[in-house]
Each structure stands twice: as structure tokens, then as C-alpha cells.
Design an enzyme around this catalytic site. Structure first.
Site, PDB file in Angstrom:
ATOM      1  CE  LYS A   1      -4.499  -1.710   1.178  1.00  0.00           C
ATOM      2  NZ  LYS A   1      -5.460  -2.099   2.191  1.00  0.00           N
TER       3      LYS A   1
ATOM      4  NE  ARG B   1      -8.053  -8.044   0.338  1.00  0.00           N
ATOM      5  CZ  ARG B   1      -7.618  -7.273  -0.649  1.00  0.00           C
ATOM      6  NH1 ARG B   1      -6.566  -6.507  -0.471  1.00  0.00           N
ATOM      7  NH2 ARG B   1      -8.240  -7.273  -1.820  1.00  0.00           N
TER       8      ARG B   1
HETATM    9  N1  HH2 Z   1      -7.612  -3.533   0.719  1.00  0.00           N
HETATM   10  C1  HH2 Z   1      -7.947  -3.468  -0.584  1.00  0.00           C
HETATM   11  C2  HH2 Z   1      -9.093  -4.122  -1.064  1.00  0.00           C
HETATM   12  N2  HH2 Z   1      -9.873  -4.851  -0.233  1.00  0.00           N
HETATM   13  N3  HH2 Z   1     -10.332  -5.681   1.919  1.00  0.00           N
HETATM   14  C3  HH2 Z   1     -10.034  -5.770   3.211  1.00  0.00           C
HETATM   15  N4  HH2 Z   1     -10.808  -6.481   4.049  1.00  0.00           N
HETATM   16  N5  HH2 Z   1      -8.925  -5.117   3.748  1.00  0.00           N
HETATM   17  C4  HH2 Z   1      -8.097  -4.368   2.969  1.00  0.00           C
HETATM   18  O1  HH2 Z   1      -7.125  -3.779   3.516  1.00  0.00           O
HETATM   19  C5  HH2 Z   1      -8.394  -4.257   1.568  1.00  0.00           C
HETATM   20  C6  HH2 Z   1      -9.549  -4.946   1.070  1.00  0.00           C
HETATM   21  C7  HH2 Z   1      -7.082  -2.681  -1.515  1.00  0.00           C
HETATM   22  O2  HH2 Z   1      -6.066  -3.487  -2.067  1.00  0.00           O
HETATM   23  P1  HH2 Z   1      -6.145  -4.199  -3.506  1.00  0.00           P
HETATM   24  O3  HH2 Z   1      -7.258  -5.190  -3.550  1.00  0.00           O
HETATM   25  O4  HH2 Z   1      -4.822  -4.735  -3.837  1.00  0.00           O
HETATM   26  O5  HH2 Z   1      -6.391  -3.001  -4.504  1.00  0.00           O
HETATM   27  P2  HH2 Z   1      -7.632  -2.449  -5.329  1.00  0.00           P
HETATM   28  O6  HH2 Z   1      -8.656  -2.003  -4.338  1.00  0.00           O
HETATM   29  O7  HH2 Z   1      -7.043  -1.328  -6.128  1.00  0.00           O
HETATM   30  O8  HH2 Z   1      -8.156  -3.563  -6.176  1.00  0.00           O
END
Ligand code: HH2
Length: 279
Positions: free
Chosen positions: A219, A253
Site C-alpha cells: 500500500k 491480506r
Molecule cells: N484492501 C484493498 C481491497 N480490499 N479488503 C479488506 N478487508 N482489507 C483491505 O485492507 C483491503 C480490502 C485494496 O487493495 P487491492 O485489492 O490490492 O487493490 P484495489 O482495491 O485497487 O483492487
């Protein structure tokens, strides 16, 4: 005290005995770190199997990027992206799949096709039908803290109260008390200072009596601290994962499953004792 064990379709998660690894599988063109890589269902399923091989305990499938500035996706498009992947991957692996969505319609369709958990980045507050869907399918749910503005008077107090409200929404709809996992939402309505403070004070969420999930992977806070782009945040992620475990995380995660499963195992040996129970 450790949270009670969680049975996900026959797989039992014994919180407190070790840290569980949730793998990220984004079926989106614009996710901040893996956007566009797994848009083709075949590539996404292959990546899911690879994540399982690397040691994922859960695989979180998402069809809409939640990064700041991402374009909102209508349910129809989200369904088009995730359903073929959930359906095929659920048949191809025993690792439980979670669906990363805040839309009840998407969650329900994914649950029908084999997803076993719901991960809601708006803590059951964005769609009034979501809590009912989770209750009807009897699945575990991750309720994450989120807000639009990074403005706080009392950071941890406000996150705690918001998570309490999310837990109450779940219970009011009939979600089993032992099926609710909480997440402080690193990077969601929080600036770098807030994210670092949340990690430092993660243990304060223990008063909720729920398993704690945390998602620091690659992040922007890591980018800010280290001055590194998204493809060079492995060590920063590792530091956050280890410290989150020391502070009481039950599930992490992450994108880099093989590396972070090792980090978690090492951190677990320090934090929870060695050799691991049951080995
Ligand atoms: N972070 C992201 C998405 N979903 N869900 C939970 N429970 N906790 C988190 O910290 C979290 C999440 C963001 O990361 P990522 O899926 O890699 O990115 P994007 O939202 O751009 O798809």
C-alpha cells in the site's frame, strides 16, 4: 483471549494458533498493484491455483478496484468479471474463496457459485441488502472500517465505534456471532500517519472479541515511507505483516503469498511459540 474457531465449509480456522494468509486476486483493469493482469478468467484461475500452491488459506476475489480515484463499477460489470473466475476456481481448489464486494447482488451471485466468505470494504453499510445476504448464506463476513475523509478526532476510538456498529448490523440481520471478522481498513480514509498509528495500535481492536484481519500489502503508506513504487514494496509489506502479527492480527491480506506466508510463520514462532501447536 483467542476468538472461537471458524468453520468455513469444513476448513477450521483456529485463531490464535497461527496467522492465516488471505491472498488477493483482483479481476480488474485498474487495481493499484495487479490491475489488468488477471482480467482474462483463464489467467485469473491459473493465478488462483498458484496462490493456493504458495500457501494461501483464503483467496479474495475482487472485481472492482477500491483504490482512491478508481472508477466505480456497475454490478453487471463486476459480475461479468468475477463470476466465471469464482465458478471455475471454486471447482479447481479447496481453498475457500471470498468475494470482495460491497454490493449484495454481487455477493449473492458469487456465493451461489462457490464463494464461501464475503469481504465488504464498507462494513455492510453501503448496501442495505448485504447483511441479509450474508445471514441467509450463513457465511463469515469481513467488516472493514472505511470513510471518505481522512479526518479524525480520536483515530482508534472512531475506528472501534464504527466497527462496533458494523458488527451490530451483521448481528441484527442474523449473522452468527462467531462469523464476523473485523478489519481497520488500512489505506481507506486514512493518511500515512493514520495507517502507521493503526498498525502500531492494532491490538486495541482486541476488545471487539473478533478475529482481526489487516491488509497492508504494497500500500501507498509503504511507498511514502520508503520512497518506492508499488512493485518494490515487498520488504515494507513484510515489516507491516510481522508487526501486525505482533500486535494481534489473525489474518493478513497479501499479494505476495509465498513470501508473506514465510514472514507469518517466522513471526508466529516468535509471538505464539515454537513448535507450532499440532506439529
Ligand atoms: N484492501 C484493498 C481491497 N480490499 N479488503 C479488506 N478487508 N482489507 C483491505 O485492507 C483491503 C480490502 C485494496 O487493495 P487491492 O485489492 O490490492 O487493490 P484495489 O482495491 O485497487 O483492487
Amino acid at each position: 483471549m483467542a476468538s472461537p474457531p471458524l468453520d468455513v465449509d469444513g476448513r477450521v480456522f483456529h485463531f490464535g494458533s497461527r496467522t492465516y494468509v488471505m491472498a488477493v486476486l483482483n479481476v480488474t483493469p485498474d487495481s493499484f498493484s495487479d490491475g489488468g493482469r488477471y482480467l482474462d478468467p483463464e489467467a485469473a484461475v491459473a493465478q488462483g491455483l498458484e496462490l493456493a500452491r504458495q500457501g494461501a488459506d483464503l483467496i479474495d476475489v475482487g472485481g472492482e478496484s477500491t483504490r482512491p480515484g478508481a472508477t466505480p463499477v456497475p454490478a453487471r460489470e463486476e459480475l461479468r468479471r468475477v463470476l466465471p473466475v469464482v465458478e471455475r476456481l471454486a471447482r479447481a481448489t479447496d481453498v475457500p474463496l471470498s468475494i470482495d464486494t460491497y454490493k449484495a447482488e454481487v455477493a449473492e451471485a458469487a456465493l451461489r457459485r462457490g464463494a464461501r466468505l464475503v469481504n465488504d470494504v464498507w462494513g455492510l453499510a453501503a448496501d442495505p441488502g448485504m447483511a441479509r445476504v450474508v445471514a441467509r448464506y450463513g457465511v463469515p463476513v469481513i467488516v472493514m472500517h472505511n470513510q471518505r475523509e481522512a479526518v479524525y478526532g480520536d483515530l482508534m476510538g472512531e475506528i472501534l465505534r464504527a466497527l462496533e456498529a458494523a458488527v451490530a448490523r451483521a448481528r441484527a440481520a442474523g449473522v452468527g456471532d462467531d462469523r464476523i471478522i473485523v478489519d481497520p481498513g488500512l489505506g481507506f480514509g486514512k493518511d500515512t500517519g493514520h495507517n502507521l498509528e493503526v498498525l502500531r495500535r492494532l491490538g486495541e481492536l482486541r476488545v471487539l472479541g473478533r478475529p482481526i484481519l489487516v491488509g497492508p500489502s504494497r500500500k501507498r503508506t509503504i511507498g511514502h515511507v520508503l520512497g518506492l513504487p508499488v512493485d518494490q514494496r515487498l520488504e515494507g509489506t513484510a515489516a507491516c505483516v510481522a508487526l501486525a502479527i505482533a500486535a494481534g492480527a489473525d489474518v493478513v491480506r497479501v499479494h505476495d503469498v509465498e513470501a508473506m506466508a514465510r514472514v507469518a510463520r517466522m513471526a508466529d514462532a516468535v509471538v505464539r511459540g515454537w513448535p507450532p501447536a499440532g506439529e
